[in-house]
Design an enzyme around this catalytic site. Structure first.
Site: not given
Lengths: 79, 412
Positions: B337, B340-342
């Site tokens: 996660m 995925w956010h960066g």
């Protein structure tokens, strides 16, 4: 042992509680079950009843009380 | 040549809602009289998607079309493979991997803008469309999805109310609703809810979100930077604490407001897109928090990463101790996660922080189960746990905001 007793035995093993008088209690809402316990339950059910329940078919709302779990297992057994 | 295209980002300003409502009228009338005008719906969706990607954003639009073609080829190749009765694990991994390659490349490109990867261009909504395709591939693997109708699949992926940032629907759920009109009394009820959500969304996003995010946050941010530099060391100050709460409120009202719009417009179209938030700040522990915050994302991670990983690991008996397994699975979930956010330190630390918080939370839950009769449970303990959870969560959002990076290193 019939299906209901077998399922209750598996659930007792996972939650540490006898759920026979809580057949319609939501076992996720009251914190007895979580995702990890559901996975263990699915594997135990597969072993015991030789039914196939992939994770995709596990929709929490359809499995959230002991009665619903028994009904699910019975319907999968008859497939 | 100079064309003046209007470009409209979803739910960006009040005008958008006026155009949207005009476009919705035929759909609402149709559904009210028990008819679903599928062709009109498609034109309507395409027009609003076009408005996102026209004018100076046209390259993003091209990128979206190429992306869609790639994902369609992967999905249908894998479906064809499964239909032939084959089910090798490597084929499944390959399909999942290929379907997330474009997203990975976009994330890398965003993190290292200087390292230009040829042909890679992020477009609005790429993350959410990827969640949907991966979901479909995983359910094809399980045999839960046996047939993918091209039209339904495209409408699912491109469903414009949720296109830019979710909520993330499920294919099988969507497919059941998208070809039929709801019953009259059900639809009338939906219209009531849709209207309520729409106005709640206005209150959240354009009033409360605006106050916290646009009005207060920049002021608090300036003060926190000044006070921090004056204090030296870790640059802590009371303003930083104020920033933490203000940012958390902004994050919630802005995103919950957006999500309410998306659900509202879906309901107008007779589609029950799932809710994203359920009073998250009233959670009594971190585990509960994730069942109430950005729910469609956390359920996606729960169902497609956490449960699948634990199922696989238990079947293969990779771990002796189920407690250890769940801890590893939490780390995996929250790290994915975070990434995925960066690809920035504060997103990854945010992921780690939540993994550790939920692992500690699990220890506590187990301890509580064992000592049930000895521990008090009353109104006060409930308020205390809500207070503690709220502060842990707000602290995690402070990490997530990237403000610490600005405060400490001067970049975000």
């Amino acid at each position: 042992m019939n299906t209901k007793e077998e399922v209750l035995a598996i659930l007792q093993d996972l939650t540490g509680e006898d759920l026979s008088d809580k057949m319609d209690e939501n076992i996720f809402a009251n914190g007895l079950m979580d995702s990890m316990a559901s996975v263990q339950m699915l594997l135990n059910l597969q072993e015991k009843f030789e039914i196939d329940v992939p994770v995709s078919e596990f929709d929490r709302e359809e499995w959230d009380t002991p009665s619903k779990i028994v009904a699910k297992v019975e319907s999968l057994e008859n497939e | 040549m100079n064309f003046n295209f209007i470009n409209l980002q979803p739910y960006g300003n009040p005008h958008y809602f006026i155009y949207l409502m005009i476009g919705l009228i035929p759909i609402i009338l149709g559904l009210y009289y028990g008819r679903r005008f599928k062709i009109y719906e498609c034109i309507f969706s395409v027009v609003f998607l076009f408005l996102i990607f026209d004018a100076d954003k046209w390259q993003q639009g091209v990128s979206l079309i190429i992306y869609l073609l790639i994902e369609l080829v992967i999905t249908y190749c894998y479906l064809y493979y499964r239909k032939k009765g084959k089910n090798k694990t490597w084929a499944f991994y390959l399909a999942v991997f290929l379907s997330i390659v474009p997203l990975i490349m976009v994330k890398v490109q965003t993190a290292f803008p200087k390292a230009k990867i040829p042909g890679v261009l992020a477009f609005l909504g790429i993350s959410y469309i990827t969640f949907k395709t991966v979901q479909v591939i995983m359910e094809i693997r399980d045999g839960a999805i046996k047939e993918v109708n091209l039209g339904t699949y495209l409408r699912f992926l491109l469903f414009f109310p949720t296109f830019s940032s979710g909520p993330i629907d499920r294919y099988r759920r969507f497919a059941k609703e998208c070809d039929v009109a709801p019953k009259r009394d059900q639809y009338v009820n939906d219209l009531g809810l849709a209207t309520r959500y729409l106005f709640q969304g206005f209150l959240y996003k354009f009033v409360l979100g605006w106050f916290f995010g646009t009005y207060w946050l920049p002021r608090i941010s300036r003060m926190a930077l000044i006070a921090g530099t004056a204090n030296g060391g870790l640059k802590l100050s009371w303003w930083l604490l104020a920033y933490m709460y203000c940012y958390s409120m902004y994050l919630f009202f802005d995103f919950a407001g957006y999500s309410l719009f998306a659900v509202s417009i879906s309901y107008f179209m007779g589609i029950h897109t799932p809710m994203n938030f359920n009073k998250p700040f009233l959670s009594q522990n971190i585990k509960e928090f994730w069942n109430r915050w950005h729910m469609t994302l956390s359920f996606w991670f729960r169902d497609y990463i956490y449960m699948r990983f634990t199922f696989f690991a238990m079947k293969k008996k990779l771990f002796k101790n189920p407690v250890r397994l769940s801890q590893v699975a939490y780390l995996l979930l929250f790290l994915v996660m975070g990434f995925w956010h960066g690809l920035t330190w504060y997103y990854i630390v945010y992921g780690l922080f939540h993994a550790i918080a939920i692992i500690i939370n699990d220890y506590w839950i187990r301890y509580k189960k064992k000592h049930k009769d000895k521990l008090p449970s009353n109104k006060f303990t409930k308020c205390l746990s809500i207070f503690v959870t709220f502060n842990v969560v707000c602290f995690s959002f402070l990490i997530f905001s990237g403000f610490l990076s600005q405060l400490w290193f001067g970049w975000m």
